[in-house]
Design a protein around this motif. Structure first.
Motif, mmCIF file in Angstrom:
data_model
loop_
_atom_site.group_PDB
_atom_site.id
_atom_site.type_symbol
_atom_site.label_atom_id
_atom_site.label_comp_id
_atom_site.label_asym_id
_atom_site.label_seq_id
_atom_site.Cartn_x
_atom_site.Cartn_y
_atom_site.Cartn_z
ATOM 1 N N SER A 121 0.823 -1.299 -0.045
ATOM 2 C CA SER A 121 -0.217 -0.110 -0.018
ATOM 3 C C SER A 121 1.008 1.274 -0.045
ATOM 4 O O SER A 121 0.560 2.256 -0.712
ATOM 5 N N LEU A 122 1.724 1.434 0.779
ATOM 6 C CA LEU A 122 2.989 2.440 0.744
ATOM 7 C C LEU A 122 3.445 2.662 -0.560
ATOM 8 O O LEU A 122 3.601 3.649 -0.945
ATOM 9 N N ARG A 123 3.836 1.623 -1.234
ATOM 10 C CA ARG A 123 4.453 1.877 -2.504
ATOM 11 C C ARG A 123 3.312 2.175 -3.540
ATOM 12 O O ARG A 123 3.996 3.126 -4.272
ATOM 13 N N ARG A 124 2.253 1.778 -3.508
ATOM 14 C CA ARG A 124 1.274 2.417 -4.445
ATOM 15 C C ARG A 124 1.135 3.872 -4.165
ATOM 16 O O ARG A 124 0.944 4.550 -5.128
ATOM 17 N N MET A 125 0.944 4.406 -3.019
ATOM 18 C CA MET A 125 0.699 5.672 -2.393
ATOM 19 C C MET A 125 2.032 6.600 -2.849
ATOM 20 O O MET A 125 1.872 7.649 -3.636
ATOM 21 N N ALA A 126 3.271 6.106 -2.952
ATOM 22 C CA ALA A 126 4.207 6.750 -3.218
ATOM 23 C C ALA A 126 4.317 6.629 -4.839
ATOM 24 O O ALA A 126 4.800 7.777 -5.562
ATOM 25 N N ALA A 127 3.808 5.521 -5.425
ATOM 26 C CA ALA A 127 4.228 5.540 -6.947
ATOM 27 C C ALA A 127 3.138 6.724 -7.671
ATOM 28 O O ALA A 127 3.308 7.407 -8.595
#
Ligand code: CFM
Length: 540
Positions: A302-308
């Motif tokens: 989820s964190l990676r999606r938000m950063a992307a």
């Protein structure tokens, strides 16, 4: 009880075998196997519980007052109804909050108009106005929200008129929710009603307060049960996100007012807050993505999606650093516990999102999900959002107002252009996407919507899980069958379970529960060959 393992079709047959024909036909439609990446079967969901059946569900008032608005600390949430409704929705969900810098925290209170027979006969509007005045005089809150219970709808008190009148008099936001318990088939209707009223009366009502921060987000559908939101806040801050508002765990009405300044909405509980996500996108141009902070791997994803989404290398690097740092401890704990939990089995029958989210945490312990289901979710929560256009709107759903939202004439501003959105989608960012529960579940797992007490006992007898997750209504019945029950509504006394530290708490708690010897030591009297009274004739 059967002796050989049954396949899902046989299990289904056994579950409905003793039911009257009409009931059996209806219940069969609410039972499907997992799809394991294959074709997703249609499931019956969000329909009325058959009268006489003991359901897990709650009422519409519970979904509106207890679930969505209840966790906000500085709104006086006032129940217009008999005292029981206010009393039984008071602090039972263990949603926590900080007191905030101003110390304004009304969560420990239960506000109710305490309607009695007299009010039912002569009307309760005067009493409601007096209660709002009294709450205002005592607490001077920033906002007061009114919730109607069943009798209010039956006698026709106009709570919205009282709200308008008191708002004018007091100069604060007073709004009402027509969330009579009977209004929908479950608490799900109450979520929708609360979403509508927050959108109408609160979100976007403060344009003046500036919001600093490069990566501004909201979390929709996180209620800080057992402190989950505290852990999520810790992680987001460490990563460099600015969290404007959480709907509605550990939240304030002022944060809701400026929520329209975020650049991304993240949806944790899709069932309870998807309406606000959609409406904010239409009105203000804020895209939304589904996230899940239950499970260490799920949190990282989820964190990676938000950063992307923000397309900022510095942010992406920082997120990776946080994940690597946090996963060190997570991995060490999993490695120690997993040999004891690997291969054990679980069932999760709860709510409208956790029965899916918590599968991640069990997976991290190497445990298998034998069965799962929601109490009140809709088909899209099971089958994925792509089925939305095919869902027939029945009379019960039509009962709930659908707000018509248009782009705001001055404040609509798409955060990303159509090309940017397309590019992000091609890179795997699934906007407005939620795949639902069925797709990832194994083909020999049973999925049952709105499971009842009879089916619960039966499925435990047939599939014998090592642990069962549900709520207080089920807990002691299941434990009497010798199966430990973990409450997933209020977490018993445990939690937080979200994020990295939450995952560690979960591993420890589940290890203790599935490996304790107590369930084997406890034998029911009939399992010990007793204690029926035995008597014999001694007369000669
Ligand atoms: Fe969403 Fe919830 Fe849930 Fe829910 Fe609930 Fe809850 Fe739940 Mo109990 S909002 S759907 S109405 S995640 S109160 S915090 S635990 S049933 S799975």
């Amino acid at each position: 009880m059967s002796t050989k393992p049954l396949n899902t079709e046989e299990i289904k047959k056994e579950l409905i075998a003793k039911m009257p024909t009409k009931v059996a036909r209806k219940r069969a439609k609410a039972m499907v196997p997992g799809a394991e990446g294959g074709d997703i079967p249609e499931i019956q969901a969000n329909v009325r519980t058959i009268p006489g059946i003991i359901t897990q569900r709650g009422c519409t008032y519970a979904g509106c007052k207890g679930v969505v608005l209840g966790p906000s600390r500085d709104i006086v949430n006032l129940t217009h109804g008999p005292i029981g409704c206010g009393f039984y929705s008071w602090l039972t969900r263990r949603n926590q909050t900080d007191a905030g810098p101003d110390g304004e925290n009304f969560i420990p209170y239960s506000f109710s108009t305490d309607m009695t027979e007299h009010d039912i006969v002569f009307g309760g509007m005067k009493k409601l106005a007096a209660a709002i005045q009294e709450a205002y005089d005592n607490f001077h809150p920033r906002s007061i929200s009114i919730f109607s219970t069943c009798p209010v709808g039956l006698i026709g008190d106009d709570i919205h008129a009282v709200a308008r009148q008191m708002q004018e008099k007091l100069g604060i936001t007073v709004f009402a929710n027509s969330c009579e318990g009977y209004k929908g088939v479950s608490q799900s209707a109450g979520h929708h009603i609360a979403n509508n009223q927050i959108m109408k009366h609160i979100i976007g009502t403060d344009d003046d307060t500036p919001v600093e921060g490069k990566f501004k987000v909201n979390i929709l559908g996180e209620y800080n049960i057992g402190g989950d939101a505290f852990e999520i806040e810790r992680i987001l801050e460490k990563c460099g996100f600015t969290l404007i508002a959480t709907f509605s765990g550990n939240s304030t009405v002022d944060s809701f007012r400026i929520a329209h300044k975020a650049d991304l909405n993240t949806v944790m509980c899709h069932r309870s807050l998807n309406y606000v996500a959609e409406m904010m996108e239409t009105k203000f141009g804020i895209p939304w993505v589904k996230v899940n902070f239950i499970g260490a791997e799920a949190t990282a994803k989820s964190l990676r999606r938000m950063a992307a989404y923000f397309e900022d290398q510095e942010l992406m690097d920082r997120v990776e650093k946080v994940i690597a740092e946090e996963m060190l401890e997570v991995q060490a704990v999993v490695d120690g516990i997993r040999p004891r939990t690997e291969g054990k089995s679980a069932m999760i029958f709860v709510g409208g999102s956790r029965a899916h989210h918590y599968q991640e945490l069990f997976g991290e312990l190497g445990m298998k999900i034998l069965g799962a289901g929601y109490e009140f979710a809709h088909r899209d929560d099971y089958e994925g959002r792509h089925v939305l256009p095919n869902i027939k709107v029945d009379a019960d759903s039509r009962n709930i107002e659908e707000l018509e939202i248009d782009p705001d004439p001055t404040r609509y501003s798409p955060r990303k252009s159509a090309e940017e959105m397309k590019k992000l989608e091609e890179c795997g960012l699934d906007f407005k996407g939620y795949e639902g529960m069925i797709g990832g579940m194994s083909k020999d797992a049973m999925i049952i919507d709105d499971i009842n007490h009879y089916e619960t006992e039966k499925i435990i007898e047939i599939m014998k899980p090592d642990i069962f997750c549900a709520g207080i209504k089920e807990k002691y019945i299941i434990q009497k069958m010798g199966v430990p029950l973990k409450q997933l509504h209020n977490y018993d006394i445990g939690g937080p379970y979200a994020g990295f530290k939450g995952a560690i708490n979960w591993y420890h708690d589940i290890d203790r529960m599935v490996n304790t010897k107590v369930w084997d030591l406890m034998k029911a009297p009939w399992q010990q060959g007793g204690p029926e009274l035995e008597a014999s004739y001694v007369a000669s």
